[in-house]
Design an enzyme around this catalytic site. Structure first.
Site, PDB file in Angstrom:
ATOM      1  N   LYS A  36      24.208  46.235  22.914  1.00 52.23           N
ATOM      2  CA  LYS A  36      23.599  47.417  23.526  1.00 52.23           C
ATOM      3  C   LYS A  36      24.572  48.139  24.449  1.00 52.23           C
ATOM      4  O   LYS A  36      24.660  49.374  24.432  1.00 52.23           O
ATOM      5  CB  LYS A  36      22.329  47.013  24.284  1.00 52.23           C
ATOM      6  CG  LYS A  36      21.202  46.542  23.367  1.00 52.23           C
ATOM      7  CD  LYS A  36      20.052  45.909  24.125  1.00 52.23           C
ATOM      8  CE  LYS A  36      19.001  45.376  23.157  1.00 52.23           C
ATOM      9  NZ  LYS A  36      17.879  44.692  23.837  1.00 52.23           N
ATOM     10  N   GLN A  73      15.852  42.127  29.306  1.00 52.95           N
ATOM     11  CA  GLN A  73      16.005  41.492  28.004  1.00 52.95           C
ATOM     12  C   GLN A  73      15.025  40.332  27.841  1.00 52.95           C
ATOM     13  O   GLN A  73      14.928  39.457  28.688  1.00 52.95           O
ATOM     14  CB  GLN A  73      17.442  40.985  27.830  1.00 52.95           C
ATOM     15  CG  GLN A  73      17.733  40.365  26.483  1.00 52.95           C
ATOM     16  CD  GLN A  73      17.628  41.356  25.335  1.00 52.95           C
ATOM     17  OE1 GLN A  73      18.066  42.501  25.467  1.00 52.95           O
ATOM     18  NE2 GLN A  73      17.056  40.934  24.231  1.00 52.95           N
ATOM     19  N   ASP A 129      12.560  50.327  26.477  1.00 54.43           N
ATOM     20  CA  ASP A 129      12.039  49.398  25.469  1.00 54.43           C
ATOM     21  C   ASP A 129      10.682  49.862  24.929  1.00 54.43           C
ATOM     22  O   ASP A 129      10.243  49.421  23.871  1.00 54.43           O
ATOM     23  CB  ASP A 129      11.888  47.990  26.052  1.00 54.43           C
ATOM     24  CG  ASP A 129      13.098  47.104  25.767  1.00 54.43           C
ATOM     25  OD1 ASP A 129      13.798  47.391  24.776  1.00 54.43           O
ATOM     26  OD2 ASP A 129      13.332  46.145  26.510  1.00 54.43           O
TER      27      ASP A 129
END
Length: 392
Positions: A135, A179, A202
């Site tokens: 990422k 995460q 997200d």
């Protein structure tokens, strides 16, 4: 008279004013397809055409008819079926990242700062570290600045919530993600809901999930959005089609189903498909009944070889979201596989995504698009509204 595909056809030769002779043969295939009907016409021009020339014209016409008949027969011959088109998620992701790079350049040229992404990584999970590295590399590639904040696995939930609050209120941070998965002692839902909805790249905050379900513009979860973009950019039709989503997770399966079945006329357009969702309590034989009539199958259950060739119809599009690590029986080494028997299914499907190299790169690319969207939200809405959203 001539024989054409078992049907008698009469060859006629007539004299035309100013054109010499016209040789004509009506052709009609034994098929009911009118598109295969035709008429072969040959003009022989000139004055004083002798009988030998006239006969030569007829012989030429006969050869033309024989050639045409051969071509028509080839239309009725079924060629061996080709394997599925393997959709390169890497190639599509490069296109999307290029689009993101252009967006960032425009923002900078307009005098705005670069979008910034903050990633919170808890613990030493090797897979999580690998995902975060991908990422941040993608962010650098498109011109987004980023940081990774590492925390030990024994961090308390309260400490993690305090960190998230600080990042929510930091005006320099546009996108924020924690995460997953998190250590067992931390409530993941509480953490996801702690992230400001306007910074939630997200798309896991309950507000963003609710807006998704209401077909409103919002931060879409990156993996479902990646699947949606694969389908759209590949040109796979969805309107009125049968879709099976194998997997009902709130972060992947459910959002994919929402994107595919909702109304294409709404604020956040959907696919107008008829969607069936299966899960771990769906018997395999029942799942097979649904997949055999599905035009699109999205496998997101986390079960290797869940979808096999006998379960799909010819020409179906198969999107494999699964990521499973299995041991190779030949080499003894571990390797990544999806939820689909790739080698078997590709011989029957129309489209298929590989694992790796399919949905994975698209997930990262869509995360970059969400980060840019979050940065643009800061420009569109006054700071006070952003602070109110962060405190919600």
């Amino acid at each position: 008279m001539m024989q054409w595909g078992g049907v008698a056809a009469e060859l006629t030769v007539t004299q035309c004013r100013g054109k010499g002779f016209k040789a004509s043969l009506p052709l009609a295939s034994s098929s009911t397809d009118s598109a295969l009907s035709a008429r072969v016409v040959c003009y022989v021009t000139g004055r004083g055409i002798s009988s030998p020339v006239r006969m030569a014209a007829i012989r030429t016409l006969r050869k033309l008819c024989q050639h045409s008949q051969h071509q028509l027969c080839k239309l009725h011959t079924s060629a061996p079926r080709q394997e599925a088109v393997v959709i390169s998620g890497r190639k599509l992701a490069r296109q999307i990242r290029e689009e993101a790079r252009v967006d960032v350049d425009k923002m900078v040229l307009a005098g705005h700062r670069r979008p910034h992404l903050s990633v919170v990584l808890v613990g030493e999970n090797p897979a999580s570290h690998s995902y975060v590295l991908n990422k941040t590399r993608a962010a650098a590639d498109v011109g987004i600045s980023s940081e990774t904040i590492l925390k030990q696995s024994d961090i308390s939930e309260e400490e993690l919530l305090d960190l998230i609050y600080k990042l929510n209120t930091d005006h320099r941070v546009d996108g924020l993600l924690v995460q997953l998965p998190l250590p067992d002692h931390i409530d993941e839902r509480a953490i996801c809901n702690a992230v400001s909805p306007t910074k939630d790249v997200d798309g896991f905050h309950v507000v963003n999930v609710g807006r998704l379900c209401l077909d409103q513009s919002t931060m879409l979860p990156a993996t479902p959005w990646g699947v949606w973009e694969i389908i759209k950019r590949t040109g796979i039709p969805t309107i009125g089609k049968n879709v099976v989503v194998a997997g009902r997770s709130k972060n992947v399966g459910m959002p994919i189903a929402m994107l595919l079945h909702t109304d294409s006329r709404h604020e956040r357009p959907g696919g107008d498909a008829t969607v069936t969702i299966s899960h771990r309590h769906t018997p395999k034989e029942q799942l097979s009944q649904h997949t055999k009539i599905a035009d699109i199958i999205v496998a997101a259950a986390g079960i290797p070889n869940l979808i096999t060739p006998d379960m799909i119809k010819e020409g179906a599009a198969v999107i494999d979201v699964g990521i499973n690590r299995v041991q190779d029986p030949v080499t003894g080494k571990s390797r990544l596989v999806g939820d689909v028997d790739f080698e078997g299914v590709r011989k029957k499907a129309g489209f298929i995504t590989p694992v790796p190299g399919g949905v994975g790169p698209m997930t990262v690319a869509m995360l970059m698009k969400n980060t840019i969207k979050a940065a643009k939200n800061v420009l569109l809405f006054p700071p006070e509204r952003i602070r109110m959203a962060a405190a919600s």
